[in-house]
Design a protein around this motif. Structure first.
Motif, mmCIF file in Angstrom:
data_model
loop_
_atom_site.group_PDB
_atom_site.id
_atom_site.type_symbol
_atom_site.label_atom_id
_atom_site.label_comp_id
_atom_site.label_asym_id
_atom_site.label_seq_id
_atom_site.Cartn_x
_atom_site.Cartn_y
_atom_site.Cartn_z
ATOM 1 N N GLY A 170 0.791 -1.223 0.000
ATOM 2 C CA GLY A 170 0.000 0.000 0.000
ATOM 3 C C GLY A 170 0.822 1.272 0.000
ATOM 4 N N LEU A 171 2.096 1.185 -0.474
ATOM 5 C CA LEU A 171 2.910 2.397 -0.447
ATOM 6 C C LEU A 171 2.611 3.258 -1.667
ATOM 7 C CD1 LEU A 171 5.052 3.625 1.420
ATOM 8 C CD2 LEU A 171 6.743 2.904 -0.233
ATOM 9 N N THR A 172 1.972 4.356 -1.444
ATOM 10 C CA THR A 172 1.660 5.316 -2.500
ATOM 11 C C THR A 172 2.164 6.676 -2.036
ATOM 12 O OG1 THR A 172 -0.440 5.859 -1.485
ATOM 13 C CG2 THR A 172 -0.431 4.026 -3.047
ATOM 14 N N PRO A 173 2.188 7.663 -2.913
ATOM 15 C CA PRO A 173 2.544 9.003 -2.447
ATOM 16 C C PRO A 173 1.691 9.429 -1.261
ATOM 17 C CG PRO A 173 2.519 8.962 -4.821
ATOM 18 C CD PRO A 173 2.025 7.617 -4.371
ATOM 19 N N LEU A 174 0.428 8.992 -1.241
ATOM 20 C CA LEU A 174 -0.461 9.400 -0.162
ATOM 21 C C LEU A 174 -0.033 8.794 1.176
ATOM 22 C CD1 LEU A 174 -3.115 10.956 0.454
ATOM 23 C CD2 LEU A 174 -4.240 8.722 0.386
ATOM 24 N N THR A 175 0.086 7.456 1.239
ATOM 25 C CA THR A 175 0.459 6.823 2.508
ATOM 26 C C THR A 175 1.858 7.256 2.922
ATOM 27 O OG1 THR A 175 1.223 4.897 1.268
ATOM 28 C CG2 THR A 175 -1.006 4.810 2.158
ATOM 29 N N SER A 176 2.718 7.424 1.930
ATOM 30 C CA SER A 176 4.070 7.861 2.210
ATOM 31 C C SER A 176 4.058 9.264 2.831
ATOM 32 C CB SER A 176 4.848 7.840 0.903
ATOM 33 O OG SER A 176 6.163 8.178 1.108
ATOM 34 N N GLY A 177 3.271 10.152 2.245
ATOM 35 C CA GLY A 177 3.144 11.492 2.805
ATOM 36 C C GLY A 177 2.539 11.452 4.198
ATOM 37 N N LEU A 178 1.603 10.505 4.393
ATOM 38 C CA LEU A 178 0.989 10.360 5.706
ATOM 39 C C LEU A 178 2.036 9.969 6.754
ATOM 40 C CD1 LEU A 178 -1.987 10.509 6.734
ATOM 41 C CD2 LEU A 178 -1.981 8.013 6.692
ATOM 42 N N ALA A 179 2.956 9.091 6.371
ATOM 43 C CA ALA A 179 4.015 8.686 7.304
ATOM 44 C C ALA A 179 4.895 9.883 7.654
ATOM 45 C CB ALA A 179 4.850 7.565 6.687
ATOM 46 N N VAL A 180 5.225 10.695 6.646
ATOM 47 C CA VAL A 180 6.018 11.898 6.913
ATOM 48 C C VAL A 180 5.293 12.789 7.916
ATOM 49 C CG1 VAL A 180 6.942 14.020 5.909
ATOM 50 C CG2 VAL A 180 7.120 11.881 4.642
ATOM 51 N N VAL A 181 4.003 13.013 7.654
ATOM 52 C CA VAL A 181 3.242 13.920 8.504
ATOM 53 C C VAL A 181 3.117 13.360 9.925
ATOM 54 C CG1 VAL A 181 0.955 14.927 8.861
ATOM 55 C CG2 VAL A 181 2.012 14.987 6.593
ATOM 56 N N THR A 182 2.918 12.046 10.036
ATOM 57 C CA THR A 182 2.800 11.437 11.367
ATOM 58 C C THR A 182 4.072 11.660 12.178
ATOM 59 O OG1 THR A 182 1.400 9.743 10.387
ATOM 60 C CG2 THR A 182 2.258 9.318 12.596
ATOM 61 N N ALA A 183 5.217 11.347 11.569
ATOM 62 C CA ALA A 183 6.478 11.538 12.282
ATOM 63 C C ALA A 183 6.661 13.009 12.657
ATOM 64 C CB ALA A 183 7.644 11.060 11.409
ATOM 65 N N PHE A 184 6.319 13.881 11.719
ATOM 66 C CA PHE A 184 6.456 15.322 11.931
ATOM 67 C C PHE A 184 5.588 15.783 13.111
ATOM 68 C CE2 PHE A 184 4.756 19.565 10.386
ATOM 69 C CZ PHE A 184 5.859 20.294 10.781
ATOM 70 N N VAL A 185 4.325 15.384 13.106
ATOM 71 C CA VAL A 185 3.400 15.820 14.156
ATOM 72 C C VAL A 185 3.792 15.216 15.509
ATOM 73 C CG1 VAL A 185 1.019 15.679 14.956
ATOM 74 C CG2 VAL A 185 1.507 16.233 12.568
ATOM 75 N N LEU A 186 4.194 13.942 15.501
ATOM 76 C CA LEU A 186 4.619 13.316 16.756
ATOM 77 C C LEU A 186 5.799 14.078 17.362
ATOM 78 C CD1 LEU A 186 4.468 9.452 16.187
ATOM 79 C CD2 LEU A 186 3.197 10.805 17.854
ATOM 80 N N ARG A 187 6.752 14.462 16.519
ATOM 81 C CA ARG A 187 7.907 15.193 17.018
ATOM 82 C C ARG A 187 7.484 16.572 17.554
ATOM 83 N NH1 ARG A 187 12.259 16.156 19.856
ATOM 84 N NH2 ARG A 187 13.498 17.841 19.021
ATOM 85 N N LEU A 188 6.579 17.237 16.844
ATOM 86 C CA LEU A 188 6.093 18.531 17.334
ATOM 87 C C LEU A 188 5.420 18.360 18.699
ATOM 88 C CD1 LEU A 188 4.578 20.346 14.215
ATOM 89 C CD2 LEU A 188 6.814 20.655 15.282
ATOM 90 N N CYS A 189 4.587 17.320 18.834
ATOM 91 C CA CYS A 189 3.925 17.063 20.119
ATOM 92 C C CYS A 189 4.958 16.765 21.199
ATOM 93 C CB CYS A 189 2.963 15.885 19.995
ATOM 94 S SG CYS A 189 1.515 16.240 19.009
ATOM 95 N N ALA A 190 5.971 15.960 20.849
ATOM 96 C CA ALA A 190 6.992 15.615 21.841
ATOM 97 C C ALA A 190 7.674 16.876 22.367
ATOM 98 C CB ALA A 190 8.027 14.670 21.228
ATOM 99 N N MET A 191 7.913 17.845 21.442
ATOM 100 C CA MET A 191 8.554 19.091 21.884
ATOM 101 C C MET A 191 7.580 19.940 22.692
ATOM 102 S SD MET A 191 11.049 20.380 18.837
ATOM 103 C CE MET A 191 9.797 20.388 17.562
ATOM 104 N N ARG A 192 6.311 19.977 22.237
ATOM 105 C CA ARG A 192 5.322 20.832 22.880
ATOM 106 C C ARG A 192 5.005 20.355 24.303
ATOM 107 N NH1 ARG A 192 2.756 23.579 25.056
ATOM 108 N NH2 ARG A 192 0.890 24.820 24.693
ATOM 109 N N PHE A 193 4.864 19.019 24.445
ATOM 110 C CA PHE A 193 4.431 18.478 25.740
ATOM 111 C C PHE A 193 5.578 17.821 26.507
ATOM 112 C CE2 PHE A 193 0.723 18.249 22.828
ATOM 113 C CZ PHE A 193 -0.046 19.227 23.443
ATOM 114 N N HIS A 194 6.800 18.010 26.000
ATOM 115 C CA HIS A 194 7.983 17.458 26.665
ATOM 116 C C HIS A 194 7.838 15.981 26.975
ATOM 117 C CE1 HIS A 194 9.759 21.355 26.790
ATOM 118 N NE2 HIS A 194 8.735 21.857 27.425
ATOM 119 N N TRP A 195 7.438 15.226 25.944
ATOM 120 C CA TRP A 195 7.386 13.774 26.118
ATOM 121 C C TRP A 195 8.801 13.251 26.287
ATOM 122 C CZ3 TRP A 195 3.698 12.583 21.418
ATOM 123 C CH2 TRP A 195 2.392 12.933 21.783
ATOM 124 N N ARG A 196 8.961 12.381 27.246
ATOM 125 C CA ARG A 196 10.267 11.773 27.447
ATOM 126 C C ARG A 196 10.140 10.281 27.610
ATOM 127 N NH1 ARG A 196 12.895 16.761 30.830
ATOM 128 N NH2 ARG A 196 12.924 18.058 28.965
#
Lengths: 219, 219, 219
Positions: free
Chosen positions: B178-204
């Motif tokens: 199921g690797l398409t530009p869409l799912t691939s972009g979704l993976a990029v966005v997921t990692a990106f958002v998770l990292r933003l949340c980790a910085m925002r909420f100081h996940w450790r």
């Protein structure tokens, strides 16, 4: 093909044992350095697989075994879980870990030398890569943990010499056409016993012949 | 060939953005460490290209992309010039840099996983190399600057986990065709958002389960 | 094939001289760091061969020259023995060592650039690898010794710039079809003389344009 001196399954089991004990030593250092669980996993992986990875890159065996054999990758994670939950107990077992680490040293120096020779390197170069396979992971571990590699420090018991002896024995056996499972196992045992003796009797290597120098005191 | 999920020019632009923001983080550390302008350039290049260089050496893609694409080499130099002349301003923009760095993390873990799979590695190994592509440059940066890699430290917000999630999503997509530009972009966005949340909420991440231990206190 | 600009035996002798003086610098650092004799040997080998090893891995020249030419391996051991027994004298000869190290810098940046171009890399990438060949060993030496690489520090005399100039001269000569033993030797001499001047007149590179910043003082 000398690489499969033992039957494949025996060789593979020995490899996994070596990887596991090296991973334990990496994970324990990570705990001491106060790393989080991912830091522990990274240091376990690097310690266990770093030496073989370096050897495979140098001899051109890409992708390296560390990335083609799933067992090689999973074993350090098991060590991570073990250390994560039980590390005071694992630390109490330090003496046991040291014995296994000595066994890993013996296994890796012999396996590394044989694999390098199989890929067409000369005898001296093969022995060097055997040494690098055995000690490389520990050096990477210490570099990542921002410590002076214990391999280089004079106040640690001999670590390189047993691996050098084991690798040299394999190289000599190849030179005189005498590499069999028996002689190969003998090299493993020799390196293993030498390392145990070095720990037991605190054998150390000399530092530079510097009695007339005042440099060290003034640094 | 999954590697060109997006059109080549889109992929290339995304790569250059990732390289640029990683180079900024390397250059800023170099300024903090008081390095001269060549030290800044070296640290910018290493941070930006180190992860991909490691991946390419492991999968046997030599010469690595870092040495065949002039844009990959020049971009960190632009970051060097920018930081050299404007670094108090760049530092004031740290929050912005962090957002871009998170974007680079997402892009690199996905691109790294896909490229490794294209070169014939297994899914687990590909995901590992995706992680290594994303975080390798930062580790090399910290090793060269003689600091404990911030990736490993418990007192930093989660960095590895977003990349692991992104790489694992790509591996799962490949597994189930199921690797398409869409799912691939979704993976990029997921990692990106998770990292933003980790910085925002100081996940450790947790450290070792060591409440019964007195080792850490006595070190 | 530009690699054999000089007759093979001349080239080989020049290589061995460069390796020897780099090994001396590694061994001396090991003595200062109080390493034992094996630590001295490891640091000598790494300093002497690390830059070329990195270049060979990147251009895909495996097994690297460091592991195929026995002379490359033995020379650093000779340097180790020399430093081990004579290090107060060798240190007193520091000025002489520095001159030879400058010669090694010139030789390696030119040889590295030419070899990388022979393996099909572009001109910019070849010049980069020439630089990496010349300075890589020293960086590895400092990383293993757990010090900030002197290449990156602002308070050291220029080291990278002479190598960059030498490598760039070779790349330009190749570009305009003018690479001969003469121009090649000229590049070596230019890098050598620039490094000597940098040491003599304490040339240094600027740090970041940070006069309005108070970051450095508060760190």
């Amino acid at each position: 093909m000398y690489q499969q001196l033992f039957t494949p399954s025996v060789q593979h089991t020995l490899d996994l044992i070596g990887i596991f004990v090296f991973a334990i030593s990496g994970a324990l250092l990570a705990v001491r350095k106060n790393f989080d669980v991912f830091g522990i996993a990274v240091l376990a992986e690097v310690t266990a697989l770093g030496g073989g990875l370096f050897r495979d890159l140098v001899i051109g065996a890409v992708p390296p075994a560390a990335f083609t054999d799933l067992g090689y990758f999973v074993t350090p994670l098991l060590a991570t879980v073990l250390v994560f939950f039980l590390h005071p107990h694992v630390e109490r077992l330090q003496a046991g870990v040291n014995v296994f680490d000595a066994a890993g040293l013996g296994l890796f120096c012999v396996a590394g030398t044989t694999k390098a020779y199989d890929y067409g390197l000369g005898l001296t170069a093969s022995a060097c890569l055997g040494l690098a396979t055995a000690v490389g992971g520990g050096v990477l571990r210490d570099v990542l943990a921002n410590e002076v590699p214990s391999l280089l420090r004079w106040d640690r018991d001999l670590y390189a010499v047993p691996a050098i002896v084991g690798a040299a024995m394999v190289a000599l056996c190849i030179r005189f056409d005498g590499l069999t499972p028996l002689t190969s196992g003998l090299a493993v045992v020799t390196a293993f016993v030498l390392r145990l003796c070095a720990m037991r009797f605190h054998w150390r290597a000399p530092r530079a012949w510097n009695r007339r120098s005042t440099v060290l005191e003034t640094e």
